[in-house]
Enzyme design. Sequence first.
Site, PDB file in Angstrom:
ATOM      1  N   LYS A  88       0.816  -1.221   0.000  1.00 17.90           N
ATOM      2  CA  LYS A  88       0.000   0.000   0.000  1.00 17.90           C
ATOM      3  C   LYS A  88       0.848   1.268   0.000  1.00 17.90           C
ATOM      4  CE  LYS A  88      -4.406  -1.770   1.575  1.00 17.90           C
ATOM      5  NZ  LYS A  88      -5.484  -1.735   2.571  1.00 17.90           N
ATOM      6  N   ARG A 138      -3.540  -9.944   5.130  1.00 16.33           N
ATOM      7  CA  ARG A 138      -3.971 -10.064   3.722  1.00 16.33           C
ATOM      8  C   ARG A 138      -2.829  -9.567   2.848  1.00 16.33           C
ATOM      9  NH1 ARG A 138      -6.471  -6.786  -0.143  1.00 16.33           N
ATOM     10  NH2 ARG A 138      -8.028  -7.843  -1.454  1.00 16.33           N
TER      11      ARG A 138
END
Length: 274
Positions: free
Chosen positions: A220, A254
């Site tokens: 991210k 995740r």
Amino acid sequence: MHFSCGKFQLDLSTPRIMGIVNVTPDSFSDGGQFNTTDKAVAHAMQLVEQGADILDIGGESTRPGATPVPLEEELKRVIPVINALAKAGVPLSIDTYKPEVMRAAIDAGVDIVNDVCALQETGALEIVAASQVGVCLMHMQGRPQTMQADPQYQDVVAEVSGFLAARLKAAEQAGIARERIVLDPGFGFGKRTEHNLTLLNHLSSLQSLGLPLLIGLSRKSVLGQVVGLSIDERIHASIAASVVSVMKGANIVRVHDVKPTVDALKIVSAVMKN
């Protein structure tokens, strides 16, 4: 602690890894790489071989600024993949906020609904409650199209915790048992870098809600802002984020890069159990 999800009872005494299967042309990291059924299924089976405990299948990108996908197109992308992975041997998760997709995916055999909107769409609570699937309730400020425009918090930890507590209460009132629920603070969803880092540093505050935590930091932008690297160069930062998350209390991470994360978390587990 365990997570009851469909046909599975996941023991969370050791950290679990959710492998990402994006059947999309525009996901922020791997958009277009696995956007056919055959490619997505082959990728998913490779993730299982590498040690993924859960497969998270998504047909609509929720990256900042993403364009919503029509219902029929999302179904066309994900349902054939779910059908093909029915015997993968691990829980299948559907990454969607649309109640219609949830219903179709549950009928096709998924074990978990992973919802960035925390079952706030009309009918979502009832669909999940009427099944035996597990659910991940995530915090997001705003919507994917606008969430990173100008996120603001007075106290990000308290506000995220309060939201998750409220959604947990709504889920329980709808008939969803606590053992079927995990919580996700929503890193990168309506949060600046400082908000994300504060949340990560205070994950223990979210543990007070008494439920497992699922963390998604893989590749991210917050990691890119810290290390100054592009998306495809963030593997080491992603692994470090998974390690820190688990040491701070996360139960499920995740990730895109399953094998190196598996190896890193084996060390974490060994140290924490010693």
